[in-house]
Structure formats: structure tokens, C-alpha cells
Scaffold this motif. Structure first.
Motif, mmCIF file in Angstrom:
data_model
loop_
_atom_site.group_PDB
_atom_site.id
_atom_site.type_symbol
_atom_site.label_atom_id
_atom_site.label_comp_id
_atom_site.label_asym_id
_atom_site.label_seq_id
_atom_site.Cartn_x
_atom_site.Cartn_y
_atom_site.Cartn_z
ATOM 1 N N LEU A 141 0.842 -1.179 0.029
ATOM 2 C CA LEU A 141 -0.014 0.007 -0.030
ATOM 3 C C LEU A 141 0.595 1.087 -0.021
ATOM 4 O O LEU A 141 1.972 1.209 0.791
ATOM 5 C CB LEU A 141 -0.813 -0.088 1.067
ATOM 6 N N ALA A 142 0.503 2.190 -0.560
ATOM 7 C CA ALA A 142 1.146 3.284 -0.636
ATOM 8 C C ALA A 142 0.080 4.558 -0.888
ATOM 9 O O ALA A 142 -0.244 4.624 -2.105
ATOM 10 C CB ALA A 142 2.170 3.682 -1.979
ATOM 11 N N GLY A 143 -0.471 5.266 0.090
ATOM 12 C CA GLY A 143 -1.426 6.186 -0.047
ATOM 13 C C GLY A 143 -2.871 5.251 -0.617
ATOM 14 O O GLY A 143 -3.166 4.450 0.235
ATOM 15 N N ASP A 144 -3.228 5.813 -1.819
ATOM 16 C CA ASP A 144 -4.597 5.162 -2.214
ATOM 17 C C ASP A 144 -4.207 4.095 -3.277
ATOM 18 O O ASP A 144 -4.919 3.421 -3.696
ATOM 19 C CB ASP A 144 -5.275 6.371 -2.973
ATOM 20 N N THR A 145 -2.814 3.802 -3.460
ATOM 21 C CA THR A 145 -2.332 2.793 -4.437
ATOM 22 C C THR A 145 -2.375 1.549 -3.801
ATOM 23 O O THR A 145 -1.742 1.231 -2.616
ATOM 24 C CB THR A 145 -0.953 3.339 -5.116
ATOM 25 N N ARG A 146 -2.746 0.385 -4.203
ATOM 26 C CA ARG A 146 -2.722 -0.930 -3.680
ATOM 27 C C ARG A 146 -2.044 -1.739 -4.761
ATOM 28 O O ARG A 146 -2.723 -2.006 -6.060
ATOM 29 C CB ARG A 146 -4.223 -1.515 -3.363
ATOM 30 N N ARG A 147 -0.875 -2.426 -4.512
ATOM 31 C CA ARG A 147 -0.157 -3.166 -5.614
ATOM 32 C C ARG A 147 -0.058 -4.510 -5.291
ATOM 33 O O ARG A 147 0.692 -4.839 -4.275
ATOM 34 C CB ARG A 147 1.324 -2.549 -5.845
#
Length: 117
Positions: A27-33
Motif C-alpha cells: 500500500l502507498a497512499g491510495d495505491t494498492r499493488r
């Protein structure tokens, strides 16, 4: 060398949670990888660490355990919709050189986790 591991215990039946699909995300802020998808073995564990060495970095992660599918396949009487279906655990890794063990204790009606070793 740091690593991330998990295991699942079926507390409703007193046995390892074998054959449970697990997804791992960074997770990075609103990004889900998406990082990895795996399935637990007969001991309710993964055959290898989810992340280790340089692949484990400080930050936020998410594990998604497909517990509802596991209990349905085992023939548990489940309501529709299921009370416990996908268990989502969000957690942080502060020290990438440490061992983070994130177990799941689960039944069709409840779940808990903790940082183990």
C-alpha cells in the motif's frame, strides 16, 4: 535478513487452515499493488516466506485471506451473505530487517491476529 510469514488456524474445527487462498498487497497512499498470491499448505502455512530480504521494505501492507471460501468448501453451514468472508489485515512494517509473522485465527463467526515470531 527480514521476512514476512503467515499461517492460518481454523479455530472452529481445531486444525490448520489448509488450502486457503492468500493475497498480499503493498500500500502507498491510495495505491494498492499486488505482490503475491499463494495458498496455505496442510499445516496452514505457506511453503515459503511471502517476502524476504530486499523484497521486504518498510511500509504498509495488506493480506487478504479467503476464509469464507475455505469454510464453504469444508461444508460449514454458512449464512448468505457470509458473516466472515474475506479477512483483510492491514499492517505496517517499520523494520525491514526483522521477521514479521502475521497469523490468522479464524472461524465462520470471528477472527483475530497478532504479531508473532
Amino acid at each position: 535478513m527480514g521476512k514476512l510469514t503467515t499461517h492460518v488456524l481454523d479455530t472452529a474445527n481445531g486444525r490448520p487452515g489448509a488450502g486457503i487462498k492468500i493475497e498480499l498487497f503493498a500500500l502507498a497512499g491510495d495505491t494498492r499493488r499486488a505482490l503475491k498470491t499463494t495458498t496455505t499448505n496442510a499445516d496452514g502455512r505457506c511453503n515459503e516466506p511471502l517476502l524476504e530480504g530486499g523484497a521486504l521494505v518498510a511500509g504498509e501492507y495488506e493480506l487478504v485471506f479467503h476464509a469464507g471460501d475455505y469454510f464453504a468448501a469444508a461444508g460449514a453451514p454458512l449464512p448468505q451473505p457470509r458473516f466472515v468472508d474475506r479477512v483483510v489485515l492491514r499492517f505496517g512494517v517499520a523494520d525491514a530487517a526483522a521477521h514479521y509473522h502475521v497469523p490468522l485465527l479464524v472461524s465462520p463467526w470471528s477472527y483475530s491476529t497478532y504479531r508473532g515470531n
